[in-house]
Design a protein around this motif. Structure first.
Motif, PDB file in Angstrom:
ATOM      1  N   ASP A 149     -46.403 -48.721   7.546  1.00 40.68           N
ATOM      2  CA  ASP A 149     -46.646 -48.185   6.290  1.00 40.68           C
ATOM      3  C   ASP A 149     -47.312 -47.014   6.338  1.00 40.68           C
ATOM      4  OD1 ASP A 149     -46.289 -48.455   3.531  1.00 40.68           O
ATOM      5  OD2 ASP A 149     -48.392 -49.424   3.227  1.00 40.68           O
ATOM      6  N   GLN A 150     -46.723 -46.300   7.493  1.00 38.82           N
ATOM      7  CA  GLN A 150     -47.502 -45.072   7.620  1.00 38.82           C
ATOM      8  C   GLN A 150     -46.680 -44.139   6.639  1.00 38.82           C
ATOM      9  OE1 GLN A 150     -47.055 -43.653  11.864  1.00 38.82           O
ATOM     10  NE2 GLN A 150     -47.932 -41.826  11.463  1.00 38.82           N
ATOM     11  N   ASP A 151     -47.701 -43.091   6.259  1.00 37.69           N
ATOM     12  CA  ASP A 151     -47.039 -42.113   5.159  1.00 37.69           C
ATOM     13  C   ASP A 151     -46.263 -40.722   5.661  1.00 37.69           C
ATOM     14  OD1 ASP A 151     -46.541 -39.931   3.299  1.00 37.69           O
ATOM     15  OD2 ASP A 151     -48.433 -40.873   2.234  1.00 37.69           O
ATOM     16  N   VAL A 152     -44.801 -41.301   5.777  1.00 37.50           N
ATOM     17  CA  VAL A 152     -43.945 -40.167   6.471  1.00 37.50           C
ATOM     18  C   VAL A 152     -42.943 -39.820   5.423  1.00 37.50           C
ATOM     19  CG1 VAL A 152     -44.467 -41.180   8.557  1.00 37.50           C
ATOM     20  CG2 VAL A 152     -42.312 -41.955   7.342  1.00 37.50           C
ATOM     21  N   VAL A 153     -42.679 -38.283   5.443  1.00 38.40           N
ATOM     22  CA  VAL A 153     -41.569 -37.878   4.962  1.00 38.40           C
ATOM     23  C   VAL A 153     -40.459 -37.120   5.670  1.00 38.40           C
ATOM     24  CG1 VAL A 153     -42.229 -37.713   2.501  1.00 38.40           C
ATOM     25  CG2 VAL A 153     -42.885 -36.208   3.849  1.00 38.40           C
ATOM     26  N   ILE A 154     -39.373 -36.936   5.598  1.00 35.14           N
ATOM     27  CA  ILE A 154     -38.416 -36.164   6.515  1.00 35.14           C
ATOM     28  C   ILE A 154     -37.674 -35.347   5.604  1.00 35.14           C
ATOM     29  CG2 ILE A 154     -36.242 -36.608   7.781  1.00 35.14           C
ATOM     30  CD1 ILE A 154     -37.129 -39.659   8.607  1.00 35.14           C
ATOM     31  N   THR A 155     -37.411 -34.288   6.154  1.00 34.65           N
ATOM     32  CA  THR A 155     -36.634 -33.222   5.565  1.00 34.65           C
ATOM     33  C   THR A 155     -35.516 -32.992   6.524  1.00 34.65           C
ATOM     34  OG1 THR A 155     -37.580 -31.349   6.469  1.00 34.65           O
ATOM     35  CG2 THR A 155     -38.415 -32.158   4.625  1.00 34.65           C
ATOM     36  N   ARG A 156     -34.514 -32.540   5.956  1.00 33.96           N
ATOM     37  CA  ARG A 156     -33.048 -32.429   6.471  1.00 33.96           C
ATOM     38  C   ARG A 156     -32.665 -31.150   6.049  1.00 33.96           C
ATOM     39  NH1 ARG A 156     -30.808 -38.598   6.950  1.00 33.96           N
ATOM     40  NH2 ARG A 156     -32.234 -39.237   8.632  1.00 33.96           N
ATOM     41  N   CYS A 157     -32.706 -30.076   6.770  1.00 29.73           N
ATOM     42  CA  CYS A 157     -32.248 -28.790   6.228  1.00 29.73           C
ATOM     43  C   CYS A 157     -30.907 -28.293   6.947  1.00 29.73           C
ATOM     44  CB  CYS A 157     -33.333 -27.841   6.334  1.00 29.73           C
ATOM     45  SG  CYS A 157     -33.039 -26.173   5.458  1.00 29.73           S
ATOM     46  N   ALA A 158     -30.100 -27.495   6.165  1.00 32.60           N
ATOM     47  CA  ALA A 158     -28.988 -26.544   6.867  1.00 32.60           C
ATOM     48  C   ALA A 158     -29.327 -25.560   7.619  1.00 32.60           C
ATOM     49  CB  ALA A 158     -28.456 -26.111   5.251  1.00 32.60           C
ATOM     50  N   ASN A 159     -28.335 -24.992   7.856  1.00 34.38           N
ATOM     51  CA  ASN A 159     -28.637 -23.773   8.760  1.00 34.38           C
ATOM     52  C   ASN A 159     -29.652 -22.570   8.140  1.00 34.38           C
ATOM     53  OD1 ASN A 159     -26.216 -25.033  10.067  1.00 34.38           O
ATOM     54  ND2 ASN A 159     -26.505 -23.095  11.576  1.00 34.38           N
ATOM     55  N   ASN A 160     -30.639 -22.199   8.974  1.00 32.51           N
ATOM     56  CA  ASN A 160     -31.600 -21.111   8.356  1.00 32.51           C
ATOM     57  C   ASN A 160     -31.025 -19.796   8.966  1.00 32.51           C
ATOM     58  OD1 ASN A 160     -34.887 -22.445   7.909  1.00 32.51           O
ATOM     59  ND2 ASN A 160     -32.793 -23.680   7.882  1.00 32.51           N
ATOM     60  N   TYR A 161     -31.561 -18.762   8.081  1.00 33.57           N
ATOM     61  CA  TYR A 161     -31.374 -17.449   8.675  1.00 33.57           C
ATOM     62  C   TYR A 161     -32.447 -16.606   8.221  1.00 33.57           C
ATOM     63  CZ  TYR A 161     -29.462 -15.805   4.441  1.00 33.57           C
ATOM     64  OH  TYR A 161     -29.324 -15.748   2.947  1.00 33.57           O
ATOM     65  N   GLY A 162     -32.816 -15.313   9.053  1.00 38.60           N
ATOM     66  CA  GLY A 162     -33.917 -14.445   8.385  1.00 38.60           C
ATOM     67  C   GLY A 162     -34.424 -13.809   9.539  1.00 38.60           C
ATOM     68  N   PRO A 163     -35.634 -13.099   9.013  1.00 43.04           N
ATOM     69  CA  PRO A 163     -36.319 -12.432  10.110  1.00 43.04           C
ATOM     70  C   PRO A 163     -37.049 -13.268  11.256  1.00 43.04           C
ATOM     71  CG  PRO A 163     -36.955 -11.406   7.977  1.00 43.04           C
ATOM     72  CD  PRO A 163     -35.994 -12.739   7.900  1.00 43.04           C
ATOM     73  N   TYR A 164     -37.249 -13.035  12.604  1.00 46.77           N
ATOM     74  CA  TYR A 164     -37.830 -13.708  13.531  1.00 46.77           C
ATOM     75  C   TYR A 164     -37.251 -15.010  14.147  1.00 46.77           C
ATOM     76  CZ  TYR A 164     -42.313 -11.493  11.914  1.00 46.77           C
ATOM     77  OH  TYR A 164     -43.267 -10.662  11.613  1.00 46.77           O
ATOM     78  N   GLN A 165     -35.951 -14.813  13.770  1.00 46.08           N
ATOM     79  CA  GLN A 165     -34.879 -15.868  14.428  1.00 46.08           C
ATOM     80  C   GLN A 165     -34.700 -15.296  15.836  1.00 46.08           C
ATOM     81  OE1 GLN A 165     -31.435 -17.224  12.231  1.00 46.08           O
ATOM     82  NE2 GLN A 165     -31.560 -19.050  13.316  1.00 46.08           N
TER      83      GLN A 165
END
Ligand code: NAD
Ligand code: TYD
Length: 343
Positions: free
Chosen positions: A169-185
């Motif tokens: 019952d640990q409080d977890v959440v998951i995000t699944r993002c698409a391809n990122n772009y921007g400065p510092y990549q």
């Protein structure tokens, strides 16, 4: 509020650190980052003296080092971004990916329980769903079907995170993002590689027919999504984050040529990536409907900002491409500890 961010010296992690410090004057950040080849203290040079920010150089795979941080002060949330993140490297050798992405995540989950950290955010990727045909989108309910060793380790980490929810019952959440772009990549990924090759007068290696499709999201929209999920996401839930901005790699390359004002003849077809996923497209309705998140930066504005940033930060990427930054940090901080991935 005190947040432990892992991988905060990388591309997305550094944007997240900066965003959170701006968002809340009372925010404190502990950044656990081992300083792998992809980590770069220069990414946070503008905030490194902020008294609310601290970098601990440790691997998430180093149980005792992370435990020492959590024993010394309470944290309200762990946001796990530390990872081996490049598909092409995972094709060459998957072992460091297993060590950091799978074992590292499990160690963090266990420590979060031991030290009663109220929330754990696992930053995952849409690549865990595998590859789409010409139609349809990935939903949070889509089956996991990872193809690259990178994606397989991220899927394994997601499973461990969900197991922690179901078992303890640990409080977890998951995000699944698409391809990122921007400065510092890091300039090994498509967009910064092509921009910097363009500025250096080098060819652009387009894999295969270049018709593979990715859904591109500007990095600041991703970090806002991560914070939205950290604050409001329901425990045990998965949230896709995406830009509804599908482009083939060839379209991306051509748009970059036009922005940079260089001939499309730089685009050079090379051998395809092994097991190359054909299409990613993310259905992000859940985070929009449930949590009110939406992308704010459109593709044209994001690309413009990105190209300008690389034009203006030549010193940053030239030091990376020449390898100079690695010897500099080795002198300044010593060589990575035994827990850091070998390459
Ligand atoms: P990145 O490669 O730019 O940065 C990774 C960071 O993690 C670096 O600072 C590195 O030093 C650190 N790190 C690596 N191994 C570590 C270890 N064992 N312990 C502590 N720190 C370690 O990656 P990124 O593109 O910023 O991605 C961040 C996260 O977001 C990853 O988990 C990735 O899977 C996920 N993600 C990335 C994208 C994308 O398009 N870049 C999209 C979706 C999800
Ligand atoms: P990449 O930036 O490595 O992200 P991911 O593999 O996580 O999607 O690659 C984006 C797309 O660009 C992918 O389809 C592979 C392709 N690509 C090239 O055609 N040439 C390159 O040199 C690179 C790095 C990527």
């Amino acid at each position: 509020m005190r947040i432990m961010i892992t991988g905060g010296l990388g591309f997305i992690g550094s944007h997240l650190v900066r965003f959170l410090l701006r968002e809340d004057p009372a925010m404190e950040i502990i950044n656990v980052d081992v300083l792998s080849y992809a980590g770069n203290p220069a990414n946070l040079a503008d905030i490194e003296t902020d008294p609310r920010y601290r970098w601990v150089r440790a691997s998430i795979g180093d149980h005792d080092a992370v435990a020492a941080v959590l024993a010394a002060q309470s944290v309200d949330c762990i946001m796990n971004l530390a990872a081996e993140s490049h598909v092409d490297r995972s094709i060459l050798s998957g072992a460091p990916f297993v060590t950091t992405n799978v074992l590292g995540t499990q160690i963090l989950l266990e420590l979060a329980r031991t030290y009663h950290v109220p929330r754990f955010v696992q930053v995952s990727t849409d690549e865990v769903y595998g590859s789409l045909g010409p139609e349809g989108w990935f939903a949070e309910t889509s089956p996991l079907n990872p193809n690259s060793p990178y994606a397989a380790t991220k899927a394994a980490a997601d499973m461990l995170t969900l197991a922690a929810f179901r078992t303890y019952d640990q409080d977890v959440v998951i995000t699944r993002c698409a391809n990122n772009y921007g400065p510092y990549q890091f300039p090994e990924k498509l967009i910064p590689l092509f921009i910097t090759n363009g500025l250096e007068g080098k060819p652009w290696p387009l894999y295969g027919d270049g018709l593979q499709v990715r859904d591109w999201l500007f990095v600041t929209d991703h970090v806002r999504g991560l914070w939205t999920v950290a604050q409001k996401g329901r425990p045990g839930q998965i949230y896709n984050i995406g830009g509804q901005n599908e482009r083939s790699n060839r379209q991306v390359a051509e748009a970059l040529c036009d922005r940079l004002g260089i001939s499309r003849s730089v685009i050079t077809r090379v051998a395809d990536r092994l097991g190359h996923d054909r299409r990613y497209a993310t259905d992000a309705q859940k985070i929009t409907k449930e949590l009110g998140w939406q992308p704010q930066v459109n593709w044209e504005a994001g690309l413009e900002q990105t190209v300008e940033w690389y034009r203006e930060h030549e010193k940053w990427w030239r030091a990376i491409k020449s390898g100079e930054y690695r010897s500099y940090y080795a002198r300044q901080y010593g060589t990575p500890g035994k827990d850091s991935p070998k390459r």
